[in-house]
Design an enzyme around this catalytic site. Structure first.
Site, PDB file in Angstrom:
ATOM      1  N   GLN A  71       0.836  -1.212   0.000  1.00 13.24           N
ATOM      2  CA  GLN A  71       0.000   0.000   0.000  1.00 13.24           C
ATOM      3  C   GLN A  71       0.868   1.258   0.000  1.00 13.24           C
ATOM      4  O   GLN A  71       0.497   2.285   0.580  1.00 13.24           O
ATOM      5  CB  GLN A  71      -0.945  -0.002   1.198  1.00 13.24           C
ATOM      6  CG  GLN A  71      -2.161  -0.906   1.013  1.00 13.24           C
ATOM      7  CD  GLN A  71      -3.084  -0.448  -0.120  1.00 13.24           C
ATOM      8  OE1 GLN A  71      -3.145   0.727  -0.454  1.00 13.24           O
ATOM      9  NE2 GLN A  71      -3.801  -1.388  -0.711  1.00 13.24           N
ATOM     10  N   SER A  72       1.997   1.214  -0.655  1.00 13.51           N
ATOM     11  CA  SER A  72       2.916   2.357  -0.670  1.00 13.51           C
ATOM     12  C   SER A  72       2.302   3.591  -1.345  1.00 13.51           C
ATOM     13  O   SER A  72       1.899   3.532  -2.515  1.00 13.51           O
ATOM     14  CB  SER A  72       4.194   1.964  -1.417  1.00 13.51           C
ATOM     15  OG  SER A  72       4.964   3.110  -1.715  1.00 13.51           O
TER      16      SER A  72
END
Ligand SMILES: *Cc1c(COP(=O)(O)O)cnc(C)c1O
Length: 324
Positions: A71-72
């Site tokens: 989920q960068s």
């Protein structure tokens, strides 16, 4: 000569003040809305990418390679901005088992919409992320540009040196009450580039005497070394030694694990949303603001950097469902 820079963000981002937020935190807080630095590319990474993607263009890169957690926010901003500039994004994304997740949501969904090539790697492989990115670059037939985790190197950090110049103008215009510097800049710290840029910029532009970086992973000892290293790199980019604000890295409010908030932190995020309409995320900004609320004593007048993170929050309402 100073490094070249693209104009990608919507600047200046506003300074936001709310009496209820002051009450909840227990001191005077001015929120720098870097969560409004763009549309879906918004957050702190776009300021770093104005420099990093300029370098990629100068080198005629066709592919931009970077890495991060699944989920960068950084990977998502890089993917969207690479496409804006006509380059192809290649992302190395860490998952628990090194496989593609079951659901493509939040940041990952935006990566997919951008048509980013995504390669999933294990936490053990992620330890060697720089080497893996170099290997990926060498295996390509097209020219590529590798951006380190979080865009956190000396070049990327210049984005936050500039952000502090932007705040100085806002102070001089009376947009935070008066021209006096803040007592501290407070923000979430995940890879150190923001802290490095803020330390230099806050001293250079008389924004605050100290930067308080709230670690959301690793620990204070790790980040103190890391941030100083990035500052040294940034000085080389600037071509001269610069003053540095004091740096305090605090790791007491990391919560149970990376990206996992404690119940108290989740409750705090809900309380802030209900009192102010401001949304903070459970991975970065919510933990950092919670940390500020727990500090004793607190700086009297604080600049808090809202560094973004909304897509990650939307990907996982799990920690909040019982609290709503
Ligand atoms: C990346 C990120 C941070 C941390 O910034 P670093 O420069 O990596 O330390 C803070 N908040 C959000 C929302 C981020 O995406």
């Amino acid at each position: 000569m100073l490094p070249t820079k693209l104009t990608l963000a919507h600047l200046p981002t506003p300074l936001f003040h709310h009496a209820e937020l002051d009450r909840l935190i227990g001191t005077e807080v001015w929120v720098k809305r870097d969560d409004m630095s763009a549309g879906p590319e918004a957050g702190n990474k776009i300021r770093k990418l104005e420099y990093l993607l300029a370098a990629a263009q100068t080198q005629h890169a066709r592919v931009v390679i970077t890495c991060g957690g699944v989920q960068s926010n950084h990977a998502r901003a890089t993917a969207l901005l690479a496409r804006r500039l006509g380059m192809r994004p290649l992302l190395l994304l860490r998952t628990l088992d090194g496989r593609a997740p079951q659901t493509t949501n939040g940041n990952l969904f935006l990566d997919a919409l951008a048509g980013a090539e995504m390669r999933f790697i294990t936490p053990a492989q992620y330890q060697d992320r720089d080497q893996l990115m170099q290997q990926a670059a060498l295996a390509l037939s097209q020219s590529s540009y590798v951006i380190p985790e979080g865009g956190s190197n000396g070049l990327g950090a210049l984005g936050y040196v500039d952000a502090m110049a932007e705040v100085r103008v806002q102070l001089d215009r009376g947009q935070a009450g008066g021209p006096a510097p803040f007592d501290a800049v407070v923000h979430a710290c995940g890879s150190g580039g923001t802290a490095a840029g803020v330390c230099i910029g806050a001293a250079l532009h008389n924004v605050a005497p100290v930067t308080i970086a709230m670690a959301v992973c690793d620990d204070s000892a790790y980040f103190e070394i890391r941030i100083r290293h990035i500052m040294d790199e940034a000085m080389l980019e600037l071509g001269a030694s610069q003053p540095r604000a004091g740096l305090r890295v605090l790791d007491r409010w990391k919560g149970p694990a990376y990206a996992v908030p404690s119940e108290e932190q989740a409750r705090f995020i809900v309380a802030v949303a209900r009192a102010t309409g401001l949304i903070f995320d459970p991975v970065y900004t919510g933990k950092a603001l919670f940390g500020l609320s727990q500090l004793d004593p607190k700086p009297k007048r604080v600049l808090f950097l809202h560094t973004g993170g909304l897509p990650g929050l939307l990907a996982d309402p799990g920690p909040f469902v019982e609290l709503l």
